[in-house]
Design an enzyme around this catalytic site. Sequence first.
Site, mmCIF file in Angstrom:
data_model
loop_
_atom_site.group_PDB
_atom_site.id
_atom_site.type_symbol
_atom_site.label_atom_id
_atom_site.label_comp_id
_atom_site.label_asym_id
_atom_site.label_seq_id
_atom_site.Cartn_x
_atom_site.Cartn_y
_atom_site.Cartn_z
ATOM 1 N N LYS A 1 0.920 -1.172 0.040
ATOM 2 C CA LYS A 1 -0.027 -0.108 0.038
ATOM 3 C C LYS A 1 0.615 1.382 0.034
ATOM 4 C CE LYS A 1 -3.313 2.885 0.502
ATOM 5 N NZ LYS A 1 -4.380 2.658 1.404
ATOM 6 N N CYS B 1 -3.539 9.940 2.372
ATOM 7 C CA CYS B 1 -2.691 8.825 1.827
ATOM 8 C C CYS B 1 -1.427 9.344 1.046
ATOM 9 C CB CYS B 1 -3.507 7.980 0.708
ATOM 10 S SG CYS B 1 -4.943 7.057 1.624
#
Length: 423
Positions: A216, A270
Site C-alpha cells: 500500500k 494517503c
Amino acid sequence: METQIKKISIIGLGYIGLPTAAMFASRKIEVVGVDVNQTAVDTINRGEIHIVEPDLDMVVHAAVNEGYLRATTKPEPAQAFLIAVPTPFKGQDHTPDLSYIEAAAKAVAPVLEKDNLVILESTSPIGATETMAGWLAEARPDLSFPQDAGEASDIQVAHCPERVLPGKVMQELIANDRVIGGMTPKCSKRAAALYKTFVTAECVIASGPRVAEMAKLTENSFRDVNIAFANELSLICDQLGIDVWELISLANRHPRVNILQPGPGVGGHCIAVDPWFIVASAPEQARLIRTAREVNDSKPKWVLDQVQAAIGAHLMKNAGKTAADVTIAIYGLAFKPDIDDMRESPALAITRALASSHPGRVLAVEPNVTETEQLLSDGIFLTGYDNALQQADIHVALVDHAPFRAATPPTNMIVDTRGIWRR
C-alpha cells in the site's frame, strides 16, 4: 472449528470505516461501528452520514433501517474486528504516529474471544500489524496470538489495507483487488473469506503483513513520485516561459509516456503521508521517495510566491491602491476535485496562509463544503463562483472541480495551478 462470522465490529467510522461497515451490512451481516465521535455515532444511528461519498447515504440508510448496522462509542463482542483509524505522522521528522491504532487495540482487547479475527485496515508503517498484535497479547495474556502460537493461535491477525479512490469508494470497495497479509496462512485465509463477502475482484494473499503494508505504501509513493515529476516540470516551465499543460500533452503522445498533471501540491491522508512511512523505515535508501515528498511539499510555497507576484503586478497597474485594496478569490479547498475531503489539503493550507498574511479580503469558492464555521473563523469568506468572479482582483485556481471547468473563466489576473483557465 472456526466460528462463522455473523457479527463484525468496525473501529473507526471515517472515510474508509463507514463505507466498509455499510458494505458488510448490505450483505445482511450484523455490523457494529465504533467511533469516539458521539456526533458521528448519533448521525449514523439516524440512518444518515457525516461525510460526503456518492451512494453511501442510501446504503447506510437501508442498513440502519433493516437493523444490520448500528454505531456506538465502545467496542462490544464480535467475531471479527476491523480497525480503520487514522495513521498520521508527527513532528518535523515525519515519525509515524501509531497512537490511534494502539488506542483501538487496547479498546478491543477486553472483548476479544477465542477464534476472533482482527484485521488492521489502516494504512500503516512497516511492522504496525505485528506491533498491534503485541499490544493485544499484552492486554490479553489468557489468549494466544500468532506471534507466539502460530497456526494454533486463539486469535487470528491480518493486514488488509484499503485501496479506494474518494468519490468512488462504494464501487471500488467491490471491484478492486484486495491485498491480504495474515500473520499466518490461517489468518490470511480467514481474512480473505471475510472480504469475499462483497469483493468481486481477487483477494490476493501476500506472504505476510509486512509486504502487505509495504504494498500500500508503494502504491501511494509511486503516485507521489509521478506527481512530483509533473510539479517539478511546472516550476521549470514557469522559469522558461513554457505552458506546462501543452508540454505534458505533447509528451504524453509518446506511447510509453504518461505524465500526470501538476497542481498546488499533494493532499489527502494517503499520498501526502504514506511515503514518509517508507522513508522512516529505510531513511538511507529512500532517497528518491524523500525528494519527491520534498518537491510536492514545497509547491504550496511556490504558489504563494506566484500570488504575491500577482498582487505586485496588480498594484503596478493600479496606482494609488495598496494590498489592502486587493481582493483575492480562491477556487477550491478540497485536496482533489469533486469531493469535500480537506485532509492534508494544500489548497486549504494556501488559503489559510493568504488569509493570515494578506491585508485585503480573501474569498473562497468551494462547492462541496457546507460546514463553514471553521473556515470563516480563519478570516476566509466563503462565497459563490459568480460573486467571486465579480468581486476579486486576482483569481487563484487550486482545485479543478467540475463546476469550475464548466463555468465562465475570469477575465482579470489569474494564478492557475490546475490549467482550468488556459487561454
